[in-house]
Design a protein around this motif. Sequence first.
Motif, mmCIF file in Angstrom:
data_model
loop_
_atom_site.group_PDB
_atom_site.id
_atom_site.type_symbol
_atom_site.label_atom_id
_atom_site.label_comp_id
_atom_site.label_asym_id
_atom_site.label_seq_id
_atom_site.Cartn_x
_atom_site.Cartn_y
_atom_site.Cartn_z
ATOM 1 N N PHE A 33 0.834 -1.205 0.000
ATOM 2 C CA PHE A 33 0.000 0.000 0.000
ATOM 3 C C PHE A 33 0.867 1.254 0.000
ATOM 4 C CE2 PHE A 33 -2.263 3.467 2.022
ATOM 5 C CZ PHE A 33 -3.510 3.417 1.417
ATOM 6 N N ILE A 34 1.845 1.314 0.883
ATOM 7 C CA ILE A 34 2.675 2.516 0.997
ATOM 8 C C ILE A 34 3.473 2.752 -0.281
ATOM 9 C CG2 ILE A 34 4.663 3.502 2.205
ATOM 10 C CD1 ILE A 34 3.577 2.302 4.771
ATOM 11 N N THR A 35 4.021 1.682 -0.878
ATOM 12 C CA THR A 35 4.774 1.835 -2.120
ATOM 13 C C THR A 35 3.888 2.337 -3.247
ATOM 14 O OG1 THR A 35 6.292 0.057 -1.486
ATOM 15 C CG2 THR A 35 6.203 0.639 -3.820
ATOM 16 N N ALA A 36 2.687 1.768 -3.364
ATOM 17 C CA ALA A 36 1.777 2.167 -4.436
ATOM 18 C C ALA A 36 1.371 3.629 -4.299
ATOM 19 C CB ALA A 36 0.541 1.266 -4.426
ATOM 20 N N MET A 37 0.986 4.051 -3.080
ATOM 21 C CA MET A 37 0.567 5.442 -2.895
ATOM 22 C C MET A 37 1.737 6.407 -3.042
ATOM 23 S SD MET A 37 -2.571 6.037 -2.773
ATOM 24 C CE MET A 37 -2.430 7.797 -2.487
#
Length: 495
Positions: free
Chosen positions: A97-101
């Motif tokens: 999630f953090i990488t994608a956002m």
Amino acid sequence: MTVDQRPADQAATGRGPASDDALPRQVKVVLGLLLVASFVVILNETIMSVALPRLMVELEITAATAQWLTTGFLLTMAVVIPTTGLILQRFTTRSVFITAMSLFTVGTLLAALAPGFGVLLAGRVIQASGTAVMLPLMTTMVLNFVPASRRGRTMGLITVVIAVAPAVGPTFSGLILSALSWRWLFLVVLPIALLSLALGAALVKNITVPKRVRFDVLSIVLSALAFGGLIYGLSSIGESTQGHAPIPPLIPIGVGVAALALFVLRQLRLQRDDAALLDLRPFRSRAFVLGVVVLLVSMGALFGTLVLLPIYLQNVLGLTTLQTGLMLLPGGLTMGLIAPVIGRLFDRVGPRPLVIPGTFVVAGALGLMTLLDESSPIALVLTIHVSLNIGLGFVMTPLMTSALGSLERSLYSHGSAIVNTLQQLAGAAGTALFITIMTTGTAAGLTAGLDQVAAQASGIHTAFLWGAGLALVAAAASFLVRRPSGSTEGMPAGH
């Protein structure tokens, strides 16, 4: 070794949640944040459709070149999404999630500061890299944590977000472009993306059990060549009609087809050891195959329409960007409003009673669009567009839910990756087809002595006619759609 995508507590018990109330708090938090993040992503994607005519003037580019701001987004997603089945298995929910956002946020900032078309396109590509991971993550989470008996209404809520964002996007874009530069399309989205990223970093915990699976480098290369080549070639068709394509479209399409054949053979061999980059066993499910076919034909027609309608409203009817955005708002809002009802109906009656009438409504709406010309009343355009979105509402949620729900649990992430990859391919094909037909038809009209407006109206008319034909193919196939014969929840991977 079988990859287990269940949360840690379910992996121990072998059971899924019995009801929505049984969902752990962290699961609800992640699903909520994914919905918010997806809204931001889809909003950002749709605000470009109204902006393309403005960008064509300010950046001095053709329609075929401007479409790359949409097609480049799709191209990147088509290259990245096939890897998401493995990514979602190997890495934790939090890190994904953090990488994608983070990627989406960086791309948004770069696009806002872009000095020209090249950097703007690069920003869109980086945005798409984050989007490509986030959307399959949301779908896979729903499939793993929501019981099959209530999955339709949950997917209906997702459809609300997916429908409302495109509806708000063009209107939002029109409001901004009526007073500000196109850069504000990204500057306004940026704080929302940053907030989603901050909330995710603070609240998202690891709720799945990652497994150590290897990335097959050859599969990644073949995947990029296959899906990238196909979408690049399809997108180049529009440029080639105006003599601007640097490479003949048949070359990248040929490379894509050859690479796709090799990619499929490679995956069939690797999946014997559960080591495939993109496991193709979902295609063994009849419900999955039929659902995907109807969905993709519908998506191709939809993407082409979404590109053509703003061009028609602005270049033929002479509407402003704000008026164009307001025209597209009621259709998307209607689709969002009916999505929860359709989700509940799906849980009760299955996909077939919903999909059959839905596909015919879509075909009828696209058929009516062939009647549009330079003198068509606004009320007629609005009515047809609302009807199109009602039909799509009856198609998208049931098909997505039934197709993916027919799979074994171990194949959820791969099934989601397959559907999302093919959607991008269908979108690029639909966009390229409609732009090419419009361009060719416009040129023929000019040659026949029509003025620019009448010639473009003629080209758009021909493109909508092709869209109606595609929708009729989906309508015919919809009679074969069935509810999956039984739930595969809890099945062993080798069942």
